[in-house]
Scaffold this motif. Structure first.
Motif, PDB file in Angstrom:
ATOM      1  N   MET A   1      18.151  10.605  34.932  1.00  0.00           N
ATOM      2  CA  MET A   1      17.121  11.364  35.613  1.00  0.00           C
ATOM      3  C   MET A   1      17.494  12.844  35.531  1.00  0.00           C
ATOM      4  N   SER A   2      16.532  13.654  35.192  1.00  0.00           N
ATOM      5  CA  SER A   2      16.792  15.089  35.099  1.00  0.00           C
ATOM      6  C   SER A   2      16.838  15.707  36.494  1.00  0.00           C
ATOM      7  N   LEU A   7      14.864  16.430  42.109  1.00  0.00           N
ATOM      8  CA  LEU A   7      14.380  17.270  43.203  1.00  0.00           C
ATOM      9  C   LEU A   7      12.996  16.854  43.669  1.00  0.00           C
ATOM     10  N   ASN A   8      12.130  16.498  42.747  1.00  0.00           N
ATOM     11  CA  ASN A   8      10.779  16.071  43.119  1.00  0.00           C
ATOM     12  C   ASN A   8      10.767  14.725  43.833  1.00  0.00           C
ATOM     13  N   SER A   9      11.782  13.899  43.626  1.00  0.00           N
ATOM     14  CA  SER A   9      11.819  12.589  44.267  1.00  0.00           C
ATOM     15  C   SER A   9      12.391  12.639  45.685  1.00  0.00           C
TER      16      SER A   9
END
Length: 86
Positions: A1-2, A7-9
């Protein structure tokens, strides 16, 4: 995962925990730089040597690893604790 997907998750509680841990890490970075400055001044033998100066780069070089370490160490516990409270 980047990093961006990670951060979005995150939830808003995770963001709050990271912000609180960064505040604590900032204080630890300040103390570390103060201690390093004292150490350099005690070991410096020449009175004409350059003064040890702290910079924002050095501050973040200390604060970011402290934040990562603290988040890995206690981030999950604090997040679960806040979820139970709220």
């Amino acid at each position: 995962m980047s990093f961006g997907k990670w951060l979005n998750s995150l939830t808003w509680i995770d963001h709050l925990v990271i912000l609180l841990l960064f505040a604590l890490a900032s204080y630890l970075a300040h103390l570390s730089m103060k201690g390093l400055r004292t150490f350099v001044e005690k070991t410096r033998s020449s009175p004409y040597a350059n003064e040890f100066r702290t910079s924002p780069f050095m501050f973040f070089a200390f604060a970011i690893p402290y934040t990562i370490f603290l988040y890995q160490l206690v981030g999950g516990v604090i997040t679960n604790w806040l979820k139970d409270i709220i």
